[in-house]
Design a protein around this motif. Structure first.
Motif, PDB file in Angstrom:
ATOM      1  N   LEU A   1     -55.523 -58.334  93.949  1.00 41.14           N
ATOM      2  CA  LEU A   1     -55.739 -57.660  92.678  1.00 41.14           C
ATOM      3  C   LEU A   1     -56.179 -56.226  92.938  1.00 41.14           C
ATOM      4  O   LEU A   1     -57.209 -55.986  93.582  1.00 41.14           O
ATOM      5  N   LEU A   2     -55.410 -55.276  92.456  1.00 38.99           N
ATOM      6  CA  LEU A   2     -55.693 -53.853  92.638  1.00 38.99           C
ATOM      7  C   LEU A   2     -55.827 -53.190  91.271  1.00 38.99           C
ATOM      8  O   LEU A   2     -55.054 -53.474  90.363  1.00 38.99           O
ATOM      9  N   ARG A   3     -56.809 -52.290  91.147  1.00 38.04           N
ATOM     10  CA  ARG A   3     -57.053 -51.655  89.849  1.00 38.04           C
ATOM     11  C   ARG A   3     -56.880 -50.135  89.865  1.00 38.04           C
ATOM     12  O   ARG A   3     -56.870 -49.513  88.806  1.00 38.04           O
ATOM     13  N   HIS A   4     -56.772 -49.552  91.050  1.00 37.70           N
ATOM     14  CA  HIS A   4     -56.695 -48.100  91.144  1.00 37.70           C
ATOM     15  C   HIS A   4     -55.430 -47.689  91.887  1.00 37.70           C
ATOM     16  O   HIS A   4     -55.022 -48.332  92.858  1.00 37.70           O
ATOM     17  N   VAL A   5     -54.835 -46.593  91.447  1.00 36.35           N
ATOM     18  CA  VAL A   5     -53.547 -46.176  91.994  1.00 36.35           C
ATOM     19  C   VAL A   5     -53.641 -45.839  93.483  1.00 36.35           C
ATOM     20  O   VAL A   5     -52.697 -46.088  94.235  1.00 36.35           O
ATOM     21  N   ASP A   6     -54.760 -45.289  93.941  1.00 38.17           N
ATOM     22  CA  ASP A   6     -54.884 -44.971  95.364  1.00 38.17           C
ATOM     23  C   ASP A   6     -54.845 -46.238  96.210  1.00 38.17           C
ATOM     24  O   ASP A   6     -54.204 -46.263  97.277  1.00 38.17           O
ATOM     25  N   ASP A   7     -55.523 -47.294  95.743  1.00 36.35           N
ATOM     26  CA  ASP A   7     -55.487 -48.574  96.465  1.00 36.35           C
ATOM     27  C   ASP A   7     -54.083 -49.166  96.431  1.00 36.35           C
ATOM     28  O   ASP A   7     -53.610 -49.739  97.416  1.00 36.35           O
ATOM     29  N   LEU A   8     -53.427 -49.034  95.284  1.00 32.38           N
ATOM     30  CA  LEU A   8     -52.060 -49.534  95.158  1.00 32.38           C
ATOM     31  C   LEU A   8     -51.137 -48.841  96.152  1.00 32.38           C
ATOM     32  O   LEU A   8     -50.363 -49.499  96.869  1.00 32.38           O
ATOM     33  N   ARG A   9     -51.210 -47.535  96.218  1.00 29.37           N
ATOM     34  CA  ARG A   9     -50.319 -46.787  97.106  1.00 29.37           C
ATOM     35  C   ARG A   9     -50.610 -47.081  98.572  1.00 29.37           C
ATOM     36  O   ARG A   9     -49.684 -47.139  99.395  1.00 29.37           O
ATOM     37  N   ALA A  10     -51.882 -47.281  98.904  1.00 26.58           N
ATOM     38  CA  ALA A  10     -52.217 -47.634 100.289  1.00 26.58           C
ATOM     39  C   ALA A  10     -51.616 -48.984 100.655  1.00 26.58           C
ATOM     40  O   ALA A  10     -51.089 -49.170 101.762  1.00 26.58           O
ATOM     41  N   HIS A  11     -51.686 -49.927  99.732  1.00 29.32           N
ATOM     42  CA  HIS A  11     -51.114 -51.251  99.977  1.00 29.32           C
ATOM     43  C   HIS A  11     -49.603 -51.153 100.141  1.00 29.32           C
ATOM     44  O   HIS A  11     -49.019 -51.758 101.050  1.00 29.32           O
ATOM     45  N   ILE A  12     -48.958 -50.398  99.261  1.00 36.19           N
ATOM     46  CA  ILE A  12     -47.502 -50.262  99.339  1.00 36.19           C
ATOM     47  C   ILE A  12     -47.096 -49.567 100.634  1.00 36.19           C
ATOM     48  O   ILE A  12     -46.099 -49.944 101.271  1.00 36.19           O
ATOM     49  N   LYS A  13     -47.872 -48.573 101.051  1.00 35.52           N
ATOM     50  CA  LYS A  13     -47.569 -47.867 102.308  1.00 35.52           C
ATOM     51  C   LYS A  13     -47.562 -48.839 103.478  1.00 35.52           C
ATOM     52  O   LYS A  13     -46.682 -48.786 104.352  1.00 35.52           O
ATOM     53  N   ALA A  14     -48.528 -49.770 103.487  1.00 33.31           N
ATOM     54  CA  ALA A  14     -48.573 -50.774 104.559  1.00 33.31           C
ATOM     55  C   ALA A  14     -47.375 -51.713 104.489  1.00 33.31           C
ATOM     56  O   ALA A  14     -46.805 -52.097 105.524  1.00 33.31           O
ATOM     57  N   GLN A  15     -46.975 -52.075 103.275  1.00 29.77           N
ATOM     58  CA  GLN A  15     -45.803 -52.944 103.122  1.00 29.77           C
ATOM     59  C   GLN A  15     -44.539 -52.229 103.580  1.00 29.77           C
ATOM     60  O   GLN A  15     -43.683 -52.815 104.257  1.00 29.77           O
ATOM     61  N   ARG A  16     -44.412 -50.969 103.235  1.00 35.48           N
ATOM     62  CA  ARG A  16     -43.251 -50.188 103.662  1.00 35.48           C
ATOM     63  C   ARG A  16     -43.210 -50.065 105.191  1.00 35.48           C
ATOM     64  O   ARG A  16     -42.118 -50.082 105.786  1.00 35.48           O
ATOM     65  N   ALA A  17     -44.365 -49.920 105.804  1.00 33.38           N
ATOM     66  CA  ALA A  17     -44.417 -49.804 107.265  1.00 33.38           C
ATOM     67  C   ALA A  17     -43.884 -51.059 107.943  1.00 33.38           C
ATOM     68  O   ALA A  17     -43.390 -50.997 109.080  1.00 33.38           O
ATOM     69  N   ASN A  18     -43.975 -52.176 107.242  1.00 32.13           N
ATOM     70  CA  ASN A  18     -43.447 -53.445 107.764  1.00 32.13           C
ATOM     71  C   ASN A  18     -41.988 -53.668 107.364  1.00 32.13           C
ATOM     72  O   ASN A  18     -41.444 -54.753 107.584  1.00 32.13           O
ATOM     73  N   GLY A  19     -41.386 -52.650 106.755  1.00 27.58           N
ATOM     74  CA  GLY A  19     -39.974 -52.749 106.374  1.00 27.58           C
ATOM     75  C   GLY A  19     -39.716 -53.511 105.109  1.00 27.58           C
ATOM     76  O   GLY A  19     -38.581 -53.925 104.841  1.00 27.58           O
ATOM     77  N   HIS A  20     -40.750 -53.706 104.275  1.00 24.00           N
ATOM     78  CA  HIS A  20     -40.605 -54.512 103.063  1.00 24.00           C
ATOM     79  C   HIS A  20     -39.963 -53.730 101.928  1.00 24.00           C
ATOM     80  O   HIS A  20     -40.266 -52.559 101.704  1.00 24.00           O
ATOM     81  N   ARG A  21     -39.071 -54.398 101.197  1.00 26.36           N
ATOM     82  CA  ARG A  21     -38.582 -53.904  99.915  1.00 26.36           C
ATOM     83  C   ARG A  21     -39.584 -54.312  98.834  1.00 26.36           C
ATOM     84  O   ARG A  21     -40.133 -55.408  98.869  1.00 26.36           O
ATOM     85  N   ILE A  22     -39.779 -53.415  97.872  1.00 23.28           N
ATOM     86  CA  ILE A  22     -40.805 -53.612  96.853  1.00 23.28           C
ATOM     87  C   ILE A  22     -40.149 -53.844  95.500  1.00 23.28           C
ATOM     88  O   ILE A  22     -39.209 -53.130  95.111  1.00 23.28           O
ATOM     89  N   GLY A  23     -40.652 -54.825  94.762  1.00 26.36           N
ATOM     90  CA  GLY A  23     -40.195 -55.085  93.404  1.00 26.36           C
ATOM     91  C   GLY A  23     -41.352 -54.983  92.433  1.00 26.36           C
ATOM     92  O   GLY A  23     -42.489 -55.339  92.763  1.00 26.36           O
ATOM     93  N   LEU A  24     -41.085 -54.495  91.222  1.00 27.83           N
ATOM     94  CA  LEU A  24     -42.114 -54.339  90.193  1.00 27.83           C
ATOM     95  C   LEU A  24     -41.729 -55.104  88.942  1.00 27.83           C
ATOM     96  O   LEU A  24     -40.592 -55.019  88.468  1.00 27.83           O
ATOM     97  N   VAL A  25     -42.708 -55.835  88.385  1.00 29.02           N
ATOM     98  CA  VAL A  25     -42.545 -56.534  87.109  1.00 29.02           C
ATOM     99  C   VAL A  25     -43.617 -56.013  86.157  1.00 29.02           C
ATOM    100  O   VAL A  25     -44.764 -56.466  86.194  1.00 29.02           O
ATOM    101  N   PRO A  26     -43.294 -55.041  85.313  1.00 26.69           N
ATOM    102  CA  PRO A  26     -44.294 -54.538  84.371  1.00 26.69           C
ATOM    103  C   PRO A  26     -44.530 -55.541  83.235  1.00 26.69           C
ATOM    104  O   PRO A  26     -43.581 -56.037  82.630  1.00 26.69           O
ATOM    105  N   THR A  27     -45.790 -55.827  82.919  1.00 30.37           N
ATOM    106  CA  THR A  27     -46.128 -56.731  81.822  1.00 30.37           C
ATOM    107  C   THR A  27     -47.375 -56.211  81.106  1.00 30.37           C
ATOM    108  O   THR A  27     -48.085 -55.345  81.617  1.00 30.37           O
ATOM    109  N   MET A  28     -47.643 -56.799  79.949  1.00 36.56           N
ATOM    110  CA  MET A  28     -48.907 -56.556  79.252  1.00 36.56           C
ATOM    111  C   MET A  28     -49.807 -57.790  79.338  1.00 36.56           C
ATOM    112  O   MET A  28     -50.752 -57.933  78.551  1.00 36.56           O
TER     113      MET A  28
END
Length: 279
Positions: free
Chosen positions: A6-33
């Motif tokens: 669970l992430l609440r801040h954009v900086d934490d989100l981007r850090a997490h995504i950067k680590a996933q990208r470093a592992n060669g991961h493709r990223i998917g987003l599901v926007p919801t309310m």
């Protein structure tokens, strides 16, 4: 069940995504309310077949609600949502606050034409400006390879595709099929507002939509029949019942290659929308 990050801040989100990208991961987003149901979960699992890391955003976006709408009462069940997502392909939930998404001094707005004109805009002129700005922010915060949106909000799906094309945002936008209750009613977080009697009336919506989509009559006549049938079934008012060009939502014309039937109708204060491919 698995743990969800669970992430609440954009900086934490981007850090997490950067680590996933470093592992060669493709990223998917599901926007919801939030207030997740099987329709949302189906989107998560569908996009999970195309990517390595699925991020689900949960944010009740104030800019798409008018003053008289249900922002304050819109259902919020974060703990239950996280539990539901733990059984899916989701691995991350991004749940920012309104003050993080729209900090003090936020001064940017968005105006969208094309597929945003008419239908929902007739009753909710503010809506796609609010949707456009929040979806654009989420796409730029995450920069996923793919984002998925449900076809139940068909006009919204076309608007988001238009925004992504117009702004050259490097994200593939895909639509997920409508998930329905046993009687055909499209799943929606707002279905929880329906009383027992209203819920019984709501079951007629899908059947009338099927008749509209399959009507052999000219579009105007088919639309009039659908409006009359909705009112006879017990709906309070009908915002629209029509057949449009499936690619543009313009009125049908010689260039139309596929058609979409769309309905928005109200039961008291509850507004229900649905759509399907038309003949």
């Amino acid at each position: 069940m698995k743990d969800i990050t669970l992430l609440r801040h954009v900086d934490d989100l981007r850090a997490h995504i950067k680590a996933q990208r470093a592992n060669g991961h493709r990223i998917g987003l599901v926007p919801t309310m939030g207030a997740l149901h099987e329709g949302h979960l189906s989107l998560v699992n569908e996009i999970g077949q195309k990517v390595d890391t699925v991020i689900v955003s949960i944010f009740v976006n104030p800019t798409q609600f008018a003053a008289h709408e249900d922002l304050d009462t819109y259902p919020r069940h974060e703990a239950a949502d996280l539990e539901k997502l733990s059984t899916t392909r989701a691995s991350v939930v991004y749940a920012p606050s309104a003050s993080d998404m729209y900090p003090s001094g936020f001064a940017t707005s968005m105006a969208v034409a094309g597929p945003a004109l008419g239908l929902e805009t007739e009753e909710r002129p503010h809506f796609f400006g609010g949707v456009g700005i929040v979806v654009t922010k989420l796409l730029l915060q995450v920069l996923p390879d793919v984002a998925i949106f449900g076809e139940k909000d068909y006009q919204q799906l076309l608007v988001i595709r238009r925004i992504v094309r117009d702004l050259n945002i490097p994200v593939e936008i895909i639509g997920g099929p409508i998930i329905r209750e046993a009687d055909g009613l499209a799943m929606s977080s707002r279905n929880a507002y329906l009383t027992r009697d209203q819920r019984a009336i709501a079951a007629h919506l899908n059947h009338i939509l099927e008749q509209l989509a399959g009507s052999p009559h000219p579009p105007e006549e088919a639309s009039a029949h659908a409006r009359a049938a909705l009112l006879e079934a017990g709906f309070s008012t009908v915002d629209y019942a029509c057949i449009r060009d499936a690619d543009t939502l313009d009125a049908l014309g010689p260039e139309t290659t596929s058609r979409r039937a769309l309905i928005a109708a109200r039961l008291g204060d509850v507004r229900l929308i649905d759509n399907m491919a038309a003949r």
